[in-house]
Design a protein around this motif. Structure first.
Motif, mmCIF file in Angstrom:
data_model
loop_
_atom_site.group_PDB
_atom_site.id
_atom_site.type_symbol
_atom_site.label_atom_id
_atom_site.label_comp_id
_atom_site.label_asym_id
_atom_site.label_seq_id
_atom_site.Cartn_x
_atom_site.Cartn_y
_atom_site.Cartn_z
ATOM 1 N N ALA A 1 -0.634 26.493 3.189
ATOM 2 C CA ALA A 1 -0.133 25.653 4.280
ATOM 3 C C ALA A 1 -0.025 24.194 3.838
ATOM 4 O O ALA A 1 0.913 23.491 4.230
ATOM 5 N N ALA A 2 -0.977 23.723 3.029
ATOM 6 C CA ALA A 2 -0.932 22.350 2.531
ATOM 7 C C ALA A 2 0.284 22.146 1.621
ATOM 8 O O ALA A 2 0.962 21.110 1.689
ATOM 9 N N LYS A 3 0.571 23.134 0.774
ATOM 10 C CA LYS A 3 1.756 23.042 -0.082
ATOM 11 C C LYS A 3 3.038 23.101 0.744
ATOM 12 O O LYS A 3 4.045 22.466 0.393
ATOM 13 N N TYR A 4 2.988 23.840 1.838
ATOM 14 C CA TYR A 4 4.140 23.925 2.734
ATOM 15 C C TYR A 4 4.464 22.544 3.317
ATOM 16 O O TYR A 4 5.640 22.177 3.459
ATOM 17 N N VAL A 5 3.426 21.780 3.637
ATOM 18 C CA VAL A 5 3.620 20.419 4.159
ATOM 19 C C VAL A 5 4.263 19.540 3.089
ATOM 20 O O VAL A 5 5.175 18.751 3.380
ATOM 21 N N MET A 6 3.807 19.661 1.857
ATOM 22 C CA MET A 6 4.381 18.855 0.776
ATOM 23 C C MET A 6 5.843 19.208 0.542
ATOM 24 O O MET A 6 6.663 18.323 0.244
ATOM 25 N N LEU B 1 0.810 -1.221 0.000
ATOM 26 C CA LEU B 1 0.000 0.000 0.000
ATOM 27 C C LEU B 1 0.846 1.274 0.000
ATOM 28 O O LEU B 1 0.607 2.216 0.754
ATOM 29 N N GLY B 2 1.861 1.279 -0.854
ATOM 30 C CA GLY B 2 2.706 2.462 -0.977
ATOM 31 C C GLY B 2 3.802 2.572 0.061
ATOM 32 O O GLY B 2 4.580 3.525 0.044
ATOM 33 N N ILE B 3 3.871 1.597 0.966
ATOM 34 C CA ILE B 3 4.879 1.615 2.031
ATOM 35 C C ILE B 3 5.944 0.558 1.739
ATOM 36 O O ILE B 3 5.628 -0.629 1.617
ATOM 37 N N LYS B 4 7.181 0.973 1.631
ATOM 38 C CA LYS B 4 8.293 0.057 1.382
ATOM 39 C C LYS B 4 8.808 -0.499 2.703
ATOM 40 O O LYS B 4 8.993 0.249 3.669
ATOM 41 N N ILE B 5 9.015 -1.817 2.735
ATOM 42 C CA ILE B 5 9.479 -2.488 3.949
ATOM 43 C C ILE B 5 10.925 -2.932 3.747
ATOM 44 O O ILE B 5 11.222 -3.703 2.832
ATOM 45 N N LEU B 6 11.810 -2.435 4.593
ATOM 46 C CA LEU B 6 13.234 -2.775 4.521
ATOM 47 C C LEU B 6 13.623 -3.573 5.753
ATOM 48 O O LEU B 6 13.260 -3.216 6.873
ATOM 49 N N ARG B 7 14.357 -4.659 5.550
ATOM 50 C CA ARG B 7 14.756 -5.525 6.657
ATOM 51 C C ARG B 7 16.262 -5.721 6.672
ATOM 52 O O ARG B 7 16.899 -5.853 5.632
ATOM 53 N N TYR C 1 5.510 6.826 -2.534
ATOM 54 C CA TYR C 1 4.184 7.439 -2.451
ATOM 55 C C TYR C 1 4.286 8.960 -2.395
ATOM 56 O O TYR C 1 3.499 9.673 -3.032
ATOM 57 N N ILE C 2 5.260 9.460 -1.646
ATOM 58 C CA ILE C 2 5.461 10.907 -1.568
ATOM 59 C C ILE C 2 5.813 11.477 -2.938
ATOM 60 O O ILE C 2 5.316 12.537 -3.341
ATOM 61 N N ASP C 3 6.650 10.754 -3.697
ATOM 62 C CA ASP C 3 7.003 11.207 -5.049
ATOM 63 C C ASP C 3 5.767 11.267 -5.944
ATOM 64 O O ASP C 3 5.608 12.202 -6.748
ATOM 65 N N LYS C 4 4.882 10.283 -5.809
ATOM 66 C CA LYS C 4 3.655 10.282 -6.607
ATOM 67 C C LYS C 4 2.770 11.479 -6.256
ATOM 68 O O LYS C 4 2.178 12.103 -7.136
ATOM 69 N N VAL C 5 2.684 11.775 -4.969
ATOM 70 C CA VAL C 5 1.873 12.915 -4.531
ATOM 71 C C VAL C 5 2.458 14.224 -5.055
ATOM 72 O O VAL C 5 1.728 15.104 -5.543
ATOM 73 N N VAL D 1 -5.107 17.234 0.986
ATOM 74 C CA VAL D 1 -5.218 16.906 2.406
ATOM 75 C C VAL D 1 -5.502 15.415 2.586
ATOM 76 O O VAL D 1 -4.970 14.775 3.503
ATOM 77 N N GLY D 2 -6.313 14.834 1.705
ATOM 78 C CA GLY D 2 -6.570 13.392 1.773
ATOM 79 C C GLY D 2 -5.299 12.578 1.591
ATOM 80 O O GLY D 2 -5.076 11.588 2.287
ATOM 81 N N SER D 3 -4.452 12.997 0.660
ATOM 82 C CA SER D 3 -3.171 12.318 0.438
ATOM 83 C C SER D 3 -2.256 12.481 1.641
ATOM 84 O O SER D 3 -1.554 11.534 2.034
ATOM 85 N N LEU D 4 -2.261 13.662 2.245
ATOM 86 C CA LEU D 4 -1.429 13.898 3.420
ATOM 87 C C LEU D 4 -1.904 13.069 4.610
ATOM 88 O O LEU D 4 -1.091 12.603 5.418
ATOM 89 N N MET D 5 -3.217 12.865 4.719
ATOM 90 C CA MET D 5 -3.746 12.047 5.808
ATOM 91 C C MET D 5 -3.211 10.623 5.730
ATOM 92 O O MET D 5 -2.925 9.998 6.751
ATOM 93 N N TYR D 6 -3.074 10.095 4.511
ATOM 94 C CA TYR D 6 -2.524 8.741 4.374
ATOM 95 C C TYR D 6 -1.045 8.716 4.759
ATOM 96 O O TYR D 6 -0.566 7.737 5.335
#
Length: 214
Positions: A121-126, A17-23, A37-41, A87-92
């Motif tokens: 402010a939303a763009k500032y978060v991005m 779900l867009g989260i990379k798992i490193l072990r 996921y951040i790059d896609k947003v 904002v929906g993307s940031l919530m995820y």
């Protein structure tokens, strides 16, 4: 489950779900990363080449319903801006970025009637996420699992309702496992009332839940 369902064993999950798992089995370390996921947003909302930010919120920023559009011209202009989707993307992204939980929670209060201050402010978060997209949630194997919790609250932080905003975070295996930032439903009459009884009750209930799980 293989006795009842036809399935294949694809090994350890590396991307969910867009989260990379490193072990790192040799060090007993597990990391969670949302860089892709951040790059896609950033690409989706044309922020790929924006300047990176140092903080998730600008110092001194205050938001209220009084900043919302006051006439049809302003409403028409803001309707062309994808504020709700951002904002929906940031919530995820709060799923792996507890450091933006507060500001995203505040911006979420103005989904029905945002204004340019909220959009900036939303763009500032991005911009901040662009700089910190390499930051990961990291957990390290330990024989002594100890839950460590932190909580805090402001006083009458909401300019509209005068309600305070409460937040907590729990750490386990040297990493954050649970966090929340939310506006209280009652108005506190003093700084002593801010920490009781609502947020302490929720803090304790979450601690007890995590303790039962582990």
């Amino acid at each position: 489950m293989t006795k009842n369902f036809e399935m294949k064993n694809l090994g350890e999950a590396s991307f969910v779900l867009g989260i990379k798992i490193l072990r790192d089995h040799s060090q007993g370390i597990l990391r969670l990363l949302e860089e892709s996921y951040i790059d896609k947003v950033l690409n989706r909302f044309s922020m790929k080449y924006s300047k990176s930010g140092d903080t998730p919120i600008s110092k001194g920023d205050k938001f209220s319903l009084k900043q919302c559009p006051s006439n049809n011209l302003e409403r028409t202009k803001i309707q062309k801006i994808p504020y709700v989707w951002v904002v929906g993307s940031l919530m995820y992204q709060v799923c792996t970025c507890p450091n933006i939980a507060f500001v995203v929670g505040v911006l979420g209060r103005y989904l029905s009637s945002p204004r340019m201050q909220h959009w900036k402010a939303a763009k500032y978060v991005m911009c901040y996420l662009k700089r910190t997209k390499w930051c990961m949630l990291t957990y390290q194997k330990s024989e002594n699992l100890e839950i460590i919790g932190y909580k805090d609250s402001n006083f009458s932080g909401c300019k509209d309702s005068k309600c305070s905003t409460f937040g907590y975070i729990f750490m386990l295996a040297r990493g954050a496992i649970s966090w929340k930032s939310a506006k209280q439903t009652l108005v506190a009459s003093s700084t002593m009332v801010v920490v009781t009884p609502w947020n302490i009750t929720n803090y304790k209930s979450m601690f007890n839940y995590i303790y039962r799980v582990i």
